[in-house]
Motif scaffolding. Structure first.
Motif: not given
Lengths: 231, 576
Positions: B419, B421, B359, A127
């Motif tokens: 995104t 996490r 991610n 990424g």
């Protein structure tokens, strides 16, 4: 001799088979010679590591690569080979070490375009698109016609909204290597989003054509392996 | 105060902005901890497992369905079970189990009374209402067809597979989904079939190239196995189904290895699409062309393959509007050395593989994923993503290749900017316990505004996770009843609370072999009320409610607004 033969008749099955056999026998002979001449050399350990990797024992292969590096930290190609093994490992701990080995390879040889390209792929999968782009651009500067590098860079640019440049790179990649499936697939998607339906359809057709060829090849090779493995 | 505005025949269009709505970057705050509460629920169940998994079919079962079978408003739980090949050939069965919710955070097993112990070699279970009587029925997918359990409304299920016209389905069924694709008010049924597989003629363990994993001898397949076609059954409205797979164009002429199937209105046009995840091959996305016919557009929509054109081992499917763009995106679990694929819904049936940029890809590359769901575990109004994992081959443990048979689950926090996490290590130790995960379902088991995760494992006990602690966010829950389909499958809701604008859809099936609670649950963060609720009913009607207080579960009937729950639930039959 094998190379010469291959160049003389690149599409002749009998010549290709002979070339294959010569190469294999040469490999065996070379390994035997190495065992006799320099059994404890870094080169010997690197050779053994390659064999262990091909036999599917990555753990032992890594051990041999490490020993080769210990004996000769400047051994050409050793870090790259080790990085390649690690990158494709199923073991998360091992694959996480691939980046460091590519970097070690580049520290020894900053003109290693292949190592820059692979590093680009690693950084993309992490990424870190900026680092990925930098690595791919370095690879491209060293090998401007490399279709895979262009495709890799295009993939990074698609992720960072650089679709115009990506489109050009993919088109250029296919001029060099019309069989690049990923480039066809990605280009089809970009064309479709740009409203170029006919171009998208053409690229998708090309992708499917090569995909079918790949599937056929895969079946042939799997079948061959299956026969070999049968008791 | 609840305002009601009803507009029949309105065009069902939600916002189609493909970019996430502006949101402040997420501040890391205290997260709820996922606590393993299985033992306190008194759910005791063991999924049967052969030790060596010599055959592929022994690695695939393990579905869980949340079904409020007695319509008391408290979700009950059904676990599927499957024998191994030797047991099956010897005529022995594995016992599935139904647990009744006691409304006191415990459950009581009622399997025998309900008559659902031995449907078949049971893979998955989904919930629908095939006879539209308001009592949720149970459809079990089997190695050898399907079993339709009609809910009598008295705590007993009756196997009506034959009467319903489904006995002709004898293939290895995995995924199934109810959905009223033709809008006649009756739920049709899609069944995806896996491999053409004959127990008396199984490829021997480790015998061929497709029975080897990184030089380790393992079970054979799925690579190299021939797949089976899929089936669409049209509901005739009289308790029977007719196979219309070919006329509808969804029969899967390529004979791919079908796993999860889900009906959803992916482009908010009021018509259902059908998404079918195929193992090791392209996914199908069927778009309705009207008159009962579909066209497969997986490649055009960019949902068929991975971003580099590789076919993936597509297994579990989660749908959710994690971007707040008014559209359900898709998350698909896969085999190791692949990745959990997040397909962002850009509108107009166009998707983008954002697994890497979101991610998710790199965190999921080394696990074999199964059940998954978009899941707002902290009620902050943004869908997070959860998945359970577990390898297929027990033999990997002895091979010392850095891969384990049992694998931890994973939770990804939505960072509100497209995104995620990986917070698997920050939500307590329970999720990190290595398991052989398979099915996963989400639901508020205790009607307290906290959604639990119920996961079935291929080996041993299931596990129930409950989020505890973290911010005390508000929530709202909706139980819908349509004027046609009483379970209101594929009704869509858009809810606005301050700056939060979320959408969701009532769905049968999803995840892997599993069924989540049919009630819609929305986290509202700090908002004490939902300002506006727009419901897009399958009939085409559009209904708007305003000013609903948070921290309540509402029952809503089509055209009637918020009603007492008894008004939309069938009357319980005490003696039949």
């Amino acid at each position: 001799m094998a190379v010469k033969l291959g160049q003389m008749a690149p599409a002749e099955p009998q010549v290709l088979l002979a070339t294959f056999e010569i190469a294999r026998q040469t490999m065996d002979h070379t390994m035997l010679n190495m065992m006799v001449a320099a059994p404890d050399s870094a080169e010997m350990h690197m050779m053994m590591a390659g064999e262990l990797a091909r036999e599917g024992d990555p753990g032992k292969a890594v051990g041999q690569y490490r020993e080769a590096i210990r004996l000769n930290p400047a051994l050409p190609g050793v870090h790259f080979e080790l990085a390649e093994l690690m990158r494709t490992s199923v073991d998360p701990a091992m694959s996480a070490q691939a980046e460091a080995e590519y970097r070690a390879a580049l520290k020894m040889n900053a003109w290693d375009a292949l190592a820059w390209r692979q590093l680009g792929g690693i950084m993309n999968s992490k990424g870190d698109f900026k680092a990925a782009e930098e690595a791919y651009r370095k690879a491209l500067a060293l090998q401007p016609d490399d279709a895979e590098t262009k495709t890799g860079l295009a993939i990074v640019l698609i992720s960072t909204n650089g679709t115009d440049e990506a489109l050009g790179l993919l088109e250029s990649a296919l001029k060099t290597d019309p069989t690049n499936m990923i480039a066809h697939f990605r280009l089809s998607s970009l064309y479709r989003r740009a409203g170029r339906a006919a171009d998208a359809s053409r690229e998708m057709e090309a992708f499917r054509h090569y995909q079918e060829l790949k599937d056929k090849m895969s079946k042939v090779f799997k079948g061959r392996s299956a026969l070999v493995k049968q008791p | 105060m609840v305002g009601l505005a009803l507009a029949l025949g309105g065009l069902c269009l939600l916002a189609q902005n493909s970019k996430p709505s502006p949101a402040s970057a997420r501040e890391p705050g205290p997260l709820p901890q996922l606590i393993d509460i299985t033992s306190s629920t008194r759910i005791r169940f063991n999924h049967h497992a052969s030790p060596d998994k010599k055959y592929l079919v022994e690695s695939m079962s393990g579905g869980v369905a949340l079904i409020d079978y007695d319509r008391d408003g408290w979700p009950d739980v059904y676990f599927t079970n499957a024998p191994d090949v030797d047991m099956q050939l010897a005529g022995k069965k594995a016992r599935s189990a139904l647990f009744h919710n006691n409304r006191d955070r415990t459950f009581t097993e009622v399997t025998d009374k309900a008559g659902v112990a031995h449907p078949c070699w049971a893979n998955g279970a989904v919930v629908g209402d095939y006879n539209n009587d308001g009592w949720p029925d149970l459809l079990v997918t089997c190695f050898g067809g399907v079993v339709m359990y009609r809910n009598n409304g008295d705590g007993v299920f009756v196997d009506v597979t034959r009467e319903a016209g489904l006995a002709g389905d004898t293939m290895w069924a995995m995924g199934a989904a109810f959905g009223d694709y033709d809008g006649d008010g009756f739920e049709d049924l899609f069944v995806s079939h896996y491999a053409a597989y004959e127990l008396h003629d199984l490829p021997a363990f480790g015998s061929m190239v497709n029975c080897v994993y990184h030089t380790i001898k393992v079970q054979c397949g799925p690579a190299g196995l021939e797949g089976s076609p899929d089936s669409l059954y049209h509901n005739n409205g009289d308790g029977t189904y007719t196979d219309v797979s070919k006329e509808a164009g969804v029969e899967d002429t390529k004979n791919l290895l079908g796993l999860t199937a889900v009906w959803s209105d992916l482009d908010n046009d009021g018509k259902l699409e059908l998404f079918v995840a195929n193992d090791g091959a392209q996914n199908y996305l069927y778009r309705s062309e009207g008159k009962g016919h579909f066209r497969e557009i997986g490649f055009e929509a960019d949902v068929a393959l991975a971003e580099n054109g590789n076919a993936l081992a597509n297994m579990g499917v989660a749908l959710g509007d994690y971007l707040h763009n008014g559209l359900p995106s898709i998350a698909i679990t896969h085999f190791s050395e692949q990745y959990l694929q997040v397909l962002r819904n850009d509108g107009g049936l166009r998707f983008t593989d954002v697994s890497n940029t979101s991610n998710i890809a790199r965190a999921t590359k080394h696990v074999v994923g199964w059940g998954d769901a978009f899941y707002d575990f902290d009620n902050d109004g943004w869908l997070d993503l959860i998945a359970v994992n577990g390898h297929v081959y027990p033999q990997v443990d002895e091979a010392k290749i850095g891969v384990s048979y049992r694998e931890p689950g994973q939770l990804f926090l939505n960072l509100r900017d497209g995104t995620f996490r990986d917070v698997s290590s920050q939500v307590g130790p329970a999720l990190k316990v290595p398991r052989v995960g398979r099915g996963l379902a989400i639901g508020d088991l205790f009607n307290d505004g906290v959604q639990e995760v119920v996961a079935e494992n291929l080996e041993g006990q299931p596990v129930i996770f409950r989020p505890e602690g973290g911010a005390r966010n508000h929530w709202i829950s909706l139980e819908l009843a349509g004027a046609g389909d009483k379970l209101a499958l594929n009704a869509r809701v858009k809810i606005t609370a301050g700056e939060l604008v979320q959408t969701d859809e009532v769905r049968s099936s999803g995840s892997y072999l599993s069924q989540s609670d049919l009630r819609l649950h929305f986290g509202l963060a700090a908002h004490r009320r939902a300002d506006k609720l727009e419901i897009f009913w399958p009939s085409g009607a559009r209904e708007t409610l305003t000013g609903l207080d948070a921290d309540h579960a509402y029952c809503i009937g089509e055209g009637a607004g918020v009603v007492p729950c008894g008004a939309i639930r069938p009357t319980r039959i005490l003696v039949r």
